[in-house]
Scaffold this active site. Structure first.
Site, PDB file in Angstrom:
ATOM      1  N   LEU A 148      -1.232  -0.590  15.897  1.00 57.35           N
ATOM      2  CA  LEU A 148      -2.543  -0.430  15.251  1.00 57.35           C
ATOM      3  C   LEU A 148      -2.549   0.680  14.205  1.00 57.35           C
ATOM      4  O   LEU A 148      -3.560   0.879  13.523  1.00 57.35           O
ATOM      5  CB  LEU A 148      -3.608  -0.088  16.319  1.00 57.35           C
ATOM      6  CG  LEU A 148      -4.337  -1.235  17.032  1.00 57.35           C
ATOM      7  CD1 LEU A 148      -3.373  -2.151  17.766  1.00 57.35           C
ATOM      8  CD2 LEU A 148      -5.353  -0.683  18.002  1.00 57.35           C
ATOM      9  N   TYR A 152      -3.561  -1.802   1.041  1.00 60.12           N
ATOM     10  CA  TYR A 152      -3.902  -2.220   2.405  1.00 60.12           C
ATOM     11  C   TYR A 152      -3.651  -3.723   2.570  1.00 60.12           C
ATOM     12  O   TYR A 152      -2.915  -4.140   3.474  1.00 60.12           O
ATOM     13  CB  TYR A 152      -5.369  -1.891   2.664  1.00 60.12           C
ATOM     14  CG  TYR A 152      -5.862  -2.177   4.059  1.00 60.12           C
ATOM     15  CD1 TYR A 152      -5.543  -1.330   5.118  1.00 60.12           C
ATOM     16  CD2 TYR A 152      -6.681  -3.281   4.323  1.00 60.12           C
ATOM     17  CE1 TYR A 152      -6.023  -1.580   6.401  1.00 60.12           C
ATOM     18  CE2 TYR A 152      -7.164  -3.532   5.600  1.00 60.12           C
ATOM     19  CZ  TYR A 152      -6.839  -2.677   6.636  1.00 60.12           C
ATOM     20  OH  TYR A 152      -7.318  -2.930   7.908  1.00 60.12           O
ATOM     21  N   PHE A 178     -10.268   4.442  16.340  1.00 61.74           N
ATOM     22  CA  PHE A 178     -11.427   3.719  16.880  1.00 61.74           C
ATOM     23  C   PHE A 178     -10.978   2.598  17.843  1.00 61.74           C
ATOM     24  O   PHE A 178     -11.241   2.656  19.048  1.00 61.74           O
ATOM     25  CB  PHE A 178     -12.243   3.197  15.684  1.00 61.74           C
ATOM     26  CG  PHE A 178     -13.164   2.070  15.986  1.00 61.74           C
ATOM     27  CD1 PHE A 178     -14.030   2.124  17.078  1.00 61.74           C
ATOM     28  CD2 PHE A 178     -13.192   0.939  15.168  1.00 61.74           C
ATOM     29  CE1 PHE A 178     -14.894   1.065  17.355  1.00 61.74           C
ATOM     30  CE2 PHE A 178     -14.051  -0.116  15.426  1.00 61.74           C
ATOM     31  CZ  PHE A 178     -14.895  -0.054  16.521  1.00 61.74           C
TER      32      PHE A 178
HETATM   33  P1  NAD Z   1      -8.865   3.956  12.611  1.00 59.14           P
HETATM   34  O1  NAD Z   1      -8.685   4.559  11.265  1.00 59.14           O
HETATM   35  O2  NAD Z   1      -9.952   4.484  13.469  1.00 59.14           O
HETATM   36  O3  NAD Z   1      -7.530   4.005  13.447  1.00 59.14           O
HETATM   37  C1  NAD Z   1      -6.252   4.022  12.869  1.00 59.14           C
HETATM   38  C2  NAD Z   1      -5.415   5.035  13.638  1.00 59.14           C
HETATM   39  O4  NAD Z   1      -4.086   5.048  13.098  1.00 59.14           O
HETATM   40  C3  NAD Z   1      -5.956   6.459  13.494  1.00 59.14           C
HETATM   41  O5  NAD Z   1      -5.998   7.079  14.750  1.00 59.14           O
HETATM   42  C4  NAD Z   1      -4.963   7.138  12.564  1.00 59.14           C
HETATM   43  O6  NAD Z   1      -4.890   8.543  12.750  1.00 59.14           O
HETATM   44  C5  NAD Z   1      -3.689   6.405  12.940  1.00 59.14           C
HETATM   45  N1  NAD Z   1      -2.671   6.466  11.901  1.00 59.14           N
HETATM   46  C6  NAD Z   1      -2.808   6.291  10.576  1.00 59.14           C
HETATM   47  N2  NAD Z   1      -1.631   6.428   9.952  1.00 59.14           N
HETATM   48  C7  NAD Z   1      -0.710   6.696  10.922  1.00 59.14           C
HETATM   49  C8  NAD Z   1       0.684   6.931  10.911  1.00 59.14           C
HETATM   50  N3  NAD Z   1       1.390   6.951   9.763  1.00 59.14           N
HETATM   51  N4  NAD Z   1       1.298   7.164  12.093  1.00 59.14           N
HETATM   52  C9  NAD Z   1       0.616   7.181  13.262  1.00 59.14           C
HETATM   53  N5  NAD Z   1      -0.715   6.967  13.320  1.00 59.14           N
HETATM   54  C10 NAD Z   1      -1.362   6.714  12.167  1.00 59.14           C
HETATM   55  O7  NAD Z   1      -9.068   2.374  12.346  1.00 59.14           O
HETATM   56  P2  NAD Z   1      -9.339   1.194  13.381  1.00 59.14           P
HETATM   57  O8  NAD Z   1     -10.577   0.518  12.946  1.00 59.14           O
HETATM   58  O9  NAD Z   1      -9.212   1.646  14.764  1.00 59.14           O
HETATM   59  O10 NAD Z   1      -8.140   0.213  13.009  1.00 59.14           O
HETATM   60  C11 NAD Z   1      -7.008   0.050  13.842  1.00 59.14           C
HETATM   61  C12 NAD Z   1      -6.130  -1.054  13.296  1.00 59.14           C
HETATM   62  O11 NAD Z   1      -6.862  -2.293  13.252  1.00 59.14           O
HETATM   63  C13 NAD Z   1      -5.631  -0.789  11.872  1.00 59.14           C
HETATM   64  O12 NAD Z   1      -4.299  -1.237  11.763  1.00 59.14           O
HETATM   65  C14 NAD Z   1      -6.538  -1.646  11.025  1.00 59.14           C
HETATM   66  O13 NAD Z   1      -5.911  -2.057   9.839  1.00 59.14           O
HETATM   67  C15 NAD Z   1      -6.822  -2.825  11.950  1.00 59.14           C
HETATM   68  N6  NAD Z   1      -8.089  -3.475  11.604  1.00 59.14           N
HETATM   69  C16 NAD Z   1      -9.282  -2.917  11.972  1.00 59.14           C
HETATM   70  C17 NAD Z   1     -10.457  -3.549  11.616  1.00 59.14           C
HETATM   71  C18 NAD Z   1     -11.805  -3.015  12.014  1.00 59.14           C
HETATM   72  O14 NAD Z   1     -12.819  -3.589  11.627  1.00 59.14           O
HETATM   73  N7  NAD Z   1     -11.907  -1.955  12.791  1.00 59.14           N
HETATM   74  C19 NAD Z   1     -10.421  -4.741  10.866  1.00 59.14           C
HETATM   75  C20 NAD Z   1      -9.187  -5.251  10.492  1.00 59.14           C
HETATM   76  C21 NAD Z   1      -8.016  -4.625  10.890  1.00 59.14           C
END
Ligand code: NAD
Ligand code: UDP
Length: 360
Positions: free
Chosen positions: A117, A189, A57
């Site tokens: 990310l 997490y 995302f």
């Molecule tokens: P998301 O799940 O849409 O994206 C995470 C991406 O990482 C996915 O494309 C997934 O396939 C990939 N991924 C997972 N494990 C992997 C691995 N071992 N190797 C390579 N790729 C891998 O989530 P998001 O909302 O886009 O979050 C992105 C980052 O931002 C994350 O680290 C998350 O912890 C952090 N975050 C997001 C939010 C939010 O509200 N969206 C809040 C706090 C932190």
């Protein structure tokens, strides 16, 4: 542009910071005009940028933004929660490449900047294989820090408000150390992200790495997975399908929701700060609302006939969460600009189109 121009710009910005300090502003707070000049100058320098989790995302929006700024982007993803569809519109771009790769394995590429990310972000996904979640955060961070060390890249960690756990300080400031249950179902997490922060700061102290840590608060927008499980996508999908809207608990728990475009702007500004700025810095929208209010807004904006139903509150679900964003405002000159109804309407339009193309 050449390296010495970059150095000159950094020097100019450092002089602005020093001048601001001399006239008695809090450290890092500079006149808005100085910041704007700095950000517009930094954005024209073409760099090779690695985005881990680039098909997710947030990652997909970040890739789009970096390409629009003229950078070369290498995205890596293991497609656990991300989808190629999220970056389908970027695949023909000359400066874009995506590789299937798991960050728990080492990666050998040449880049100038890394946005780390990769990690599932929704509770149902990160609890699906909790051991892997801790590994992604810890081993993934070690691999990206090792890469940054070898190629002398700047590296930004997508940390989270979850490092504050179920907070007793409200709104949360960066100096609050948090209230996390280290053995609960969210710990893979929360503690994984806390350990990643530890690693970033140890590499900074021990190896003089250029690090940036942002703590992201609940963010929403197009490209969320329809089965993501997080509250905004759940409520919108339920409302569009006319299904019951599932509020966990009584809906008085609060969150503050940031639209994705605002967040990506914060990422880019953080990466462009001088080396002395490491964070952690909170990025989020400080407009705090109860979850019940979110359900009501989604029903109103979709004109849905869905009914609200209550389900048990998950274990360790934080009762309140809201960022204090003074540091982001002062250091990055950043404040979210997208109002909740505007962001929700854009997200609803996205899911409306998506659900029309996927079977129920
Ligand atoms: P998301 O799940 O849409 O994206 C995470 C991406 O990482 C996915 O494309 C997934 O396939 C990939 N991924 C997972 N494990 C992997 C691995 N071992 N190797 C390579 N790729 C891998 O989530 P998001 O909302 O886009 O979050 C992105 C980052 O931002 C994350 O680290 C998350 O912890 C952090 N975050 C997001 C939010 C939010 O509200 N969206 C809040 C706090 C932190
Ligand atoms: N939530 C809810 N219904 C859902 C999904 C989530 O009421 O269908 C609640 C959840 O219990 C939490 C809040 O919404 O209190 C935000 O949940 P989310 O998983 O989006 O993010 P986080 O808990 O990580 O902030």
């Amino acid at each position: 542009m050449t390296g010495h121009v970059v150095k000159d710009l950094r020097h100019v910005y450092d002089m602005v910071l020093e001048a601001a300090d001399r006239v008695g502003r809090p450290p890092g707070q500079v006149p808005a005009s100085g910041l704007e000049d700095w950000h517009s100058q930094m954005s024209v320098l073409k760099k090779r940028v690695l985005v881990t989790g680039g098909a997710g995302f947030l990652g997909s929006h970040l890739c789009e933004r970096l390409l629009a700024s003229g950078h070369e982007v290498l995205a890596i993803d293991n497609y656990f929660t991300g989808r190629r569809n999220n970056v389908a519109h970027l695949l023909d771009h000359d400066s874009f490449e995506i590789i299937r790769h798991d960050v728990t394995f080492p990666l050998y590429v040449e880049v100038d900047e890394i946005y780390n990310l990769a990690c599932p972000a929704s509770p149902i996904h990160y609890q699906f294989d909790p051991v892997q979640t801790t590994k992604v955060n810890v081993v993934g961070a070690i691999n990206m820090l090792g890469l940054a060390k070898r190629v002398k890249a700047k590296v930004l960690q997508a940390s989270t408000s979850e490092v504050y756990g179920d907070p007793t300080v409200h709104p949360q400031t960066e100096d609050y150390r948090g209230s996390v249950n280290p053995i609960g179902p969210r710990a893979c997490y929360d503690e994984g992200k806390r350990c990643a922060e530890t690693l970033f700061f140890d590499y900074y102290r021990q190896h003089k790495l250029r690090i940036k840590v942002v703590r992201i608060f609940n963010t929403y927008g197009p490209h969320m997975h329809p089965n993501d499980g997080r509250v905004v996508s759940n409520f919108i999908v339920q409302a569009l399908r006319g299904e019951d809207i599932t509020i966990f608990g009584n809906g008085t728990q609060t969150r503050a929701f940031c639209y994705v475009d605002d967040l990506v702007e914060g990422f880019v500004r953080m990466m462009a700060t001088p080396d002395a700025v490491t964070g952690p810095i909170n990025l989020g929208n400080p407009h705090e609302i109860p979850i019940r209010f979110l359900a009501e807004r989604v029903i109103a904006l979709t004109d849905s006939k869905s009914k609200i139903v209550n389900r048990p509150l998950p274990i360790d679900d934080p009762m309140q969460r809201c960022p204090n964003i003074s540091q982001a405002q002062n250091i990055l000159g950043w404040t979210p600009t997208v109002a909740l109804d505007v962001g929700l309407s854009k997200t609803i339009a996205y899911f409306d189109r998506l659900l029309a193309t996927v079977p129920h």
